[in-house]
Design a protein around this motif. Structure first.
Motif, PDB file in Angstrom:
ATOM      1  N   THR A 122     -11.955   9.721   1.998  1.00  0.00           N
ATOM      2  CA  THR A 122     -12.432  10.932   1.342  1.00  0.00           C
ATOM      3  C   THR A 122     -12.405  12.152   2.264  1.00  0.00           C
ATOM      4  O   THR A 122     -11.947  13.222   1.852  1.00  0.00           O
ATOM      5  N   ARG A 138      -8.859  13.818   2.322  1.00  0.00           N
ATOM      6  CA  ARG A 138      -8.121  14.206   1.112  1.00  0.00           C
ATOM      7  C   ARG A 138      -7.567  15.620   1.160  1.00  0.00           C
ATOM      8  O   ARG A 138      -6.385  15.838   0.914  1.00  0.00           O
ATOM      9  N   SER A 175     -13.394   5.177   4.990  1.00  0.00           N
ATOM     10  CA  SER A 175     -13.256   6.012   3.795  1.00  0.00           C
ATOM     11  C   SER A 175     -12.233   7.111   4.073  1.00  0.00           C
ATOM     12  O   SER A 175     -12.250   7.744   5.125  1.00  0.00           O
ATOM     13  N   HIS A 199      -0.980   7.572   2.165  1.00  0.00           N
ATOM     14  CA  HIS A 199      -1.289   8.440   1.015  1.00  0.00           C
ATOM     15  C   HIS A 199      -0.045   8.792   0.213  1.00  0.00           C
ATOM     16  O   HIS A 199      -0.126   9.046  -0.981  1.00  0.00           O
ATOM     17  N   GLU A 229      -8.661   0.298  -2.483  1.00  0.00           N
ATOM     18  CA  GLU A 229      -9.561   1.144  -3.273  1.00  0.00           C
ATOM     19  C   GLU A 229      -9.879   2.463  -2.563  1.00  0.00           C
ATOM     20  O   GLU A 229     -11.037   2.791  -2.315  1.00  0.00           O
ATOM     21  N   SER A 230      -8.879   3.215  -2.212  1.00  0.00           N
ATOM     22  CA  SER A 230      -9.014   4.522  -1.567  1.00  0.00           C
ATOM     23  C   SER A 230      -9.684   4.475  -0.200  1.00  0.00           C
ATOM     24  O   SER A 230     -10.230   5.469   0.268  1.00  0.00           O
ATOM     25  N   LYS A 231      -9.648   3.327   0.405  1.00  0.00           N
ATOM     26  CA  LYS A 231     -10.149   3.184   1.763  1.00  0.00           C
ATOM     27  C   LYS A 231      -9.029   2.616   2.629  1.00  0.00           C
ATOM     28  O   LYS A 231      -8.185   1.861   2.162  1.00  0.00           O
ATOM     29  N   SER A 244       0.803  -1.221   0.000  1.00  0.00           N
ATOM     30  CA  SER A 244       0.000   0.000   0.000  1.00  0.00           C
ATOM     31  C   SER A 244       0.833   1.268   0.000  1.00  0.00           C
ATOM     32  O   SER A 244       0.323   2.341  -0.293  1.00  0.00           O
ATOM     33  N   LEU A 295      -4.211   0.144   2.316  1.00  0.00           N
ATOM     34  CA  LEU A 295      -5.147   0.844   1.447  1.00  0.00           C
ATOM     35  C   LEU A 295      -5.799  -0.167   0.521  1.00  0.00           C
ATOM     36  O   LEU A 295      -5.121  -1.000  -0.078  1.00  0.00           O
TER      37      LEU A 295
END
Length: 162
Positions: free
Chosen positions: A87, A90, A85, A159, A64-66, A21, A62
């Motif tokens: 999101t 970000r 999540s 990230h 799928e963006s989770k 990840s 990580l």
């Protein structure tokens, strides 16, 4: 568990970042990851809701963006997973990275006052991300603010792609 109350097993004894990840990064970022994991293991409050065991191992990855938090109870070999999540993080993470880049550049050339000002902004964003993390995990894991700060550093590490 009431606020301020901790039970003996309500802590992490191991934290692992999924190598698939994350990417290798700059020495500064690698150092920040290592320090965050070390500090997290040395001192933390981590109490998954509905589980009275512990201490715990945590693997972060990580998918799928989770963010996947794979938690295992060292006393009972019980395992459970929470998916979060990313999101809501970000913008904070993006801003945090921009300020960190400015900070690392500044420590090489800027005046102490300029470095301090940038560092205050960096700490402010880090605190904001830590509060969001605590809110997002509030119904899953009880933790103190210092634990959330160290975990937010690791959210950023997941990230960071170099």
């Amino acid at each position: 568990m009431e606020e301020g109350e901790t039970r003996p097993g309500a802590r992490l004894v191991e934290v692992v970042l999924d190598e698939n990840s994350i990417a290798r990064s700059t020495p500064d970022v690698e150092h920040e990851r290592a320090v965050a994991i070390y500090d997290l293991i040395e001192e933390n409050v981590f109490a998954p809701h509905g589980h009275d065991g512990g201490p715990y191992r945590l693997r972060l990855s990580l998918v799928e963006s989770k963010m996947m938090l794979e938690i295992s109870d060292t006393a009972s070999d019980g395992r459970f997973t929470h998916i979060l999540s990313l999101t809501p993080f970000r913008k904070i993470v993006k801003d945090y990275f921009l300020v960190c880049e400015s900070y690392y550049a500044a420590i090489r050339t800027a005046s102490p006052g300029q470095i301090e000002a940038i560092d205050m902004g960096r700490r402010g964003l880090h605190n904001e991300g830590s509060r969001v993390l605590m809110e997002r995990l509030a119904d899953k894991v009880a933790m103190d603010f210092d634990t959330a700060r160290r975990l937010f550093t690791l959210v950023c590490a997941l990230h960071w792609k170099g």
